[in-house]
Design a protein around this motif. Structure first.
Motif, PDB file in Angstrom:
ATOM      1  N   SER A  40       0.835  -1.196   0.000  1.00  0.00           N
ATOM      2  CA  SER A  40       0.000   0.000   0.000  1.00  0.00           C
ATOM      3  C   SER A  40       0.873   1.250   0.000  1.00  0.00           C
ATOM      4  CB  SER A  40      -0.888   0.019   1.241  1.00  0.00           C
ATOM      5  OG  SER A  40      -1.584   1.245   1.326  1.00  0.00           O
ATOM      6  N   ALA A  41       0.547   2.190  -0.902  1.00  0.00           N
ATOM      7  CA  ALA A  41       1.227   3.490  -0.921  1.00  0.00           C
ATOM      8  C   ALA A  41       0.350   4.548  -0.271  1.00  0.00           C
ATOM      9  CB  ALA A  41       1.564   3.895  -2.352  1.00  0.00           C
ATOM     10  N   GLY A  42      -0.907   4.200   0.003  1.00  0.00           N
ATOM     11  CA  GLY A  42      -1.832   5.128   0.634  1.00  0.00           C
ATOM     12  C   GLY A  42      -3.241   4.924   0.134  1.00  0.00           C
ATOM     13  N   TRP A  43      -4.108   5.827   0.524  1.00  0.00           N
ATOM     14  CA  TRP A  43      -5.499   5.789   0.092  1.00  0.00           C
ATOM     15  C   TRP A  43      -6.016   7.212   0.046  1.00  0.00           C
ATOM     16  CZ3 TRP A  43      -9.511   6.809   3.785  1.00  0.00           C
ATOM     17  CH2 TRP A  43      -9.072   6.921   5.109  1.00  0.00           C
ATOM     18  N   TYR A  44      -7.190   7.403  -0.532  1.00  0.00           N
ATOM     19  CA  TYR A  44      -7.705   8.750  -0.698  1.00  0.00           C
ATOM     20  C   TYR A  44      -9.224   8.745  -0.703  1.00  0.00           C
ATOM     21  CZ  TYR A  44      -8.604   7.230  -5.457  1.00  0.00           C
ATOM     22  OH  TYR A  44      -9.067   6.537  -6.542  1.00  0.00           O
ATOM     23  N   THR A  45      -9.773   9.921  -0.468  1.00  0.00           N
ATOM     24  CA  THR A  45     -11.187  10.179  -0.696  1.00  0.00           C
ATOM     25  C   THR A  45     -11.280  11.455  -1.524  1.00  0.00           C
ATOM     26  OG1 THR A  45     -11.512  11.512   1.301  1.00  0.00           O
ATOM     27  CG2 THR A  45     -11.900   9.133   1.501  1.00  0.00           C
ATOM     28  N   VAL A  46     -12.294  11.529  -2.361  1.00  0.00           N
ATOM     29  CA  VAL A  46     -12.591  12.742  -3.102  1.00  0.00           C
ATOM     30  C   VAL A  46     -14.064  13.027  -2.886  1.00  0.00           C
ATOM     31  CG1 VAL A  46     -12.623  13.905  -5.334  1.00  0.00           C
ATOM     32  CG2 VAL A  46     -10.866  12.186  -4.856  1.00  0.00           C
ATOM     33  N   GLY A  47     -14.360  14.216  -2.372  1.00  0.00           N
ATOM     34  CA  GLY A  47     -15.738  14.629  -2.143  1.00  0.00           C
ATOM     35  C   GLY A  47     -16.132  15.723  -3.119  1.00  0.00           C
ATOM     36  N   VAL A  48     -17.296  15.534  -3.752  1.00  0.00           N
ATOM     37  CA  VAL A  48     -17.808  16.507  -4.709  1.00  0.00           C
ATOM     38  C   VAL A  48     -19.240  16.848  -4.333  1.00  0.00           C
ATOM     39  CG1 VAL A  48     -18.330  16.964  -7.131  1.00  0.00           C
ATOM     40  CG2 VAL A  48     -16.340  15.577  -6.530  1.00  0.00           C
ATOM     41  N   THR A  49     -19.515  18.136  -4.140  1.00  0.00           N
ATOM     42  CA  THR A  49     -20.856  18.625  -3.844  1.00  0.00           C
ATOM     43  C   THR A  49     -21.383  19.310  -5.096  1.00  0.00           C
ATOM     44  OG1 THR A  49     -20.243  18.937  -1.531  1.00  0.00           O
ATOM     45  CG2 THR A  49     -22.247  20.043  -2.282  1.00  0.00           C
ATOM     46  N   LEU A  50     -22.327  18.656  -5.763  1.00  0.00           N
ATOM     47  CA  LEU A  50     -22.863  19.186  -7.016  1.00  0.00           C
ATOM     48  C   LEU A  50     -23.807  20.354  -6.764  1.00  0.00           C
ATOM     49  CD1 LEU A  50     -23.509  15.821  -8.861  1.00  0.00           C
ATOM     50  CD2 LEU A  50     -21.556  17.370  -9.091  1.00  0.00           C
ATOM     51  N   GLY A  51     -23.826  21.274  -7.703  1.00  0.00           N
ATOM     52  CA  GLY A  51     -24.735  22.405  -7.607  1.00  0.00           C
ATOM     53  C   GLY A  51     -24.288  23.481  -6.630  1.00  0.00           C
ATOM     54  N   LYS A  52     -23.085  23.388  -6.141  1.00  0.00           N
ATOM     55  CA  LYS A  52     -22.559  24.368  -5.192  1.00  0.00           C
ATOM     56  C   LYS A  52     -21.214  24.881  -5.718  1.00  0.00           C
ATOM     57  CE  LYS A  52     -25.547  24.303  -1.805  1.00  0.00           C
ATOM     58  NZ  LYS A  52     -26.153  25.511  -1.281  1.00  0.00           N
ATOM     59  N   PRO A  53     -21.219  25.897  -6.574  1.00  0.00           N
ATOM     60  CA  PRO A  53     -19.959  26.362  -7.167  1.00  0.00           C
ATOM     61  C   PRO A  53     -18.940  26.870  -6.149  1.00  0.00           C
ATOM     62  CG  PRO A  53     -21.806  27.784  -7.790  1.00  0.00           C
ATOM     63  CD  PRO A  53     -22.373  26.637  -7.030  1.00  0.00           C
ATOM     64  N   ASP A  54     -19.384  27.216  -4.947  1.00  0.00           N
ATOM     65  CA  ASP A  54     -18.448  27.676  -3.922  1.00  0.00           C
ATOM     66  C   ASP A  54     -17.815  26.512  -3.152  1.00  0.00           C
ATOM     67  OD1 ASP A  54     -20.969  27.090  -2.810  1.00  0.00           O
ATOM     68  OD2 ASP A  54     -20.590  28.372  -1.080  1.00  0.00           O
ATOM     69  N   HIS A  55     -18.211  25.282  -3.447  1.00  0.00           N
ATOM     70  CA  HIS A  55     -17.648  24.091  -2.811  1.00  0.00           C
ATOM     71  C   HIS A  55     -16.690  23.409  -3.792  1.00  0.00           C
ATOM     72  CE1 HIS A  55     -20.799  24.750   0.038  1.00  0.00           C
ATOM     73  NE2 HIS A  55     -20.699  23.581   0.610  1.00  0.00           N
ATOM     74  N   LEU A  56     -15.392  23.561  -3.580  1.00  0.00           N
ATOM     75  CA  LEU A  56     -14.408  22.896  -4.435  1.00  0.00           C
ATOM     76  C   LEU A  56     -14.441  21.390  -4.183  1.00  0.00           C
ATOM     77  CD1 LEU A  56     -11.214  25.093  -3.872  1.00  0.00           C
ATOM     78  CD2 LEU A  56     -12.760  25.138  -5.834  1.00  0.00           C
ATOM     79  N   PRO A  57     -14.232  20.583  -5.228  1.00  0.00           N
ATOM     80  CA  PRO A  57     -13.977  19.169  -4.950  1.00  0.00           C
ATOM     81  C   PRO A  57     -12.778  19.078  -4.010  1.00  0.00           C
ATOM     82  CG  PRO A  57     -14.370  19.501  -7.283  1.00  0.00           C
ATOM     83  CD  PRO A  57     -14.259  20.873  -6.663  1.00  0.00           C
ATOM     84  N   LEU A  58     -12.858  18.192  -3.037  1.00  0.00           N
ATOM     85  CA  LEU A  58     -11.822  18.086  -2.015  1.00  0.00           C
ATOM     86  C   LEU A  58     -11.233  16.687  -2.013  1.00  0.00           C
ATOM     87  CD1 LEU A  58     -10.308  19.367   0.409  1.00  0.00           C
ATOM     88  CD2 LEU A  58     -12.143  18.472   1.859  1.00  0.00           C
ATOM     89  N   VAL A  59      -9.914  16.617  -2.206  1.00  0.00           N
ATOM     90  CA  VAL A  59      -9.183  15.354  -2.134  1.00  0.00           C
ATOM     91  C   VAL A  59      -8.528  15.291  -0.763  1.00  0.00           C
ATOM     92  CG1 VAL A  59      -7.310  13.968  -3.103  1.00  0.00           C
ATOM     93  CG2 VAL A  59      -8.706  15.416  -4.611  1.00  0.00           C
ATOM     94  N   ARG A  60      -8.704  14.177  -0.102  1.00  0.00           N
ATOM     95  CA  ARG A  60      -7.957  13.897   1.128  1.00  0.00           C
ATOM     96  C   ARG A  60      -7.058  12.715   0.810  1.00  0.00           C
ATOM     97  NH1 ARG A  60     -13.113  15.215   3.514  1.00  0.00           N
ATOM     98  NH2 ARG A  60     -12.877  17.014   4.852  1.00  0.00           N
ATOM     99  N   LEU A  61      -5.753  12.919   0.923  1.00  0.00           N
ATOM    100  CA  LEU A  61      -4.768  11.905   0.589  1.00  0.00           C
ATOM    101  C   LEU A  61      -4.102  11.434   1.874  1.00  0.00           C
ATOM    102  CD1 LEU A  61      -3.071  10.344  -1.485  1.00  0.00           C
ATOM    103  CD2 LEU A  61      -1.638  12.388  -1.696  1.00  0.00           C
ATOM    104  N   TYR A  62      -4.131  10.129   2.101  1.00  0.00           N
ATOM    105  CA  TYR A  62      -3.594   9.518   3.318  1.00  0.00           C
ATOM    106  C   TYR A  62      -2.408   8.638   2.930  1.00  0.00           C
ATOM    107  CZ  TYR A  62      -8.196  10.900   4.984  1.00  0.00           C
ATOM    108  OH  TYR A  62      -9.320  11.616   5.295  1.00  0.00           O
ATOM    109  N   ILE A  63      -1.243   8.919   3.494  1.00  0.00           N
ATOM    110  CA  ILE A  63      -0.042   8.162   3.186  1.00  0.00           C
ATOM    111  C   ILE A  63       0.631   7.719   4.476  1.00  0.00           C
ATOM    112  CG2 ILE A  63       0.359   9.199   0.915  1.00  0.00           C
ATOM    113  CD1 ILE A  63       2.325  11.135   2.230  1.00  0.00           C
ATOM    114  N   GLY A  64       1.562   6.793   4.360  1.00  0.00           N
ATOM    115  CA  GLY A  64       2.268   6.297   5.533  1.00  0.00           C
ATOM    116  C   GLY A  64       1.854   4.877   5.861  1.00  0.00           C
ATOM    117  N   ASP A  65       2.057   4.488   7.098  1.00  0.00           N
ATOM    118  CA  ASP A  65       1.777   3.131   7.560  1.00  0.00           C
ATOM    119  C   ASP A  65       0.400   3.102   8.232  1.00  0.00           C
ATOM    120  OD1 ASP A  65       1.661   0.634   8.709  1.00  0.00           O
ATOM    121  OD2 ASP A  65       3.606   0.780   9.708  1.00  0.00           O
TER     122      ASP A  65
END
Length: 135
Positions: A40-65
């Motif tokens: 494993s090199a890590g894992w991630y989540t990407v959250g997207v809120t549709l219809g809300k231009p002030d809400h950027l898609p957000l990536v959370r990147l988790y690395i390490g052990d």
């Protein structure tokens, strides 16, 4: 981290429909896993809120052990906002920082930009954005 990011492959995980924490708007969160061979090199989540231009898609990147015996000093996480003009490394809000510290170390911009980790971060993000078919 066990890789510079160039040899990482992606395995798509779960897709969850939820509500935005701040406004309640429908939000889709996808999870994926980053691997180098059988490791494993890590894992991630990407959250997207549709219809809300002030809400950027957000990536959370988790690395390490992330094995059961590892502690917060061996696990790190980063937040990346995805805007029309490209990705931006984001600092963690203080309220989130206090909550997550027992599990992992949240890294802010100053701890990553200009360090060897920066190149790895952008390589992993490129893999996520180009290889996850749900994005």
């Amino acid at each position: 981290m066990i890789s510079d990011g160039s040899d990482v492959t992606l395995r798509e995980g779960e897709t969850e429909e939820t509500a935005c924490k701040c406004c309640g708007a429908p939000t889709t969160v996808v999870t994926g896993y980053l691997e180098v061979g059988d490791l494993s090199a890590g894992w991630y989540t990407v959250g997207v809120t549709l219809g809300k231009p002030d809400h950027l898609p957000l990536v959370r990147l988790y690395i390490g052990d992330w094995t059961e015996g590892a502690g917060p000093d061996e696990r790190w996480a980063l937040r990346i906002g995805i805007a029309r003009d490209g990705p931006t490394l984001l600092d963690w809000p203080e309220t989130d920082t206090a909550e997550v510290r027992p599990v992992f170390t949240p890294l802010n911009r100053a701890q990553v930009l200009g360090t060897p980790m920066e190149g790895q971060l952008w390589s992993l993000l490129d893999t996520i954005l180009t290889c996850d078919s749900r994005l």
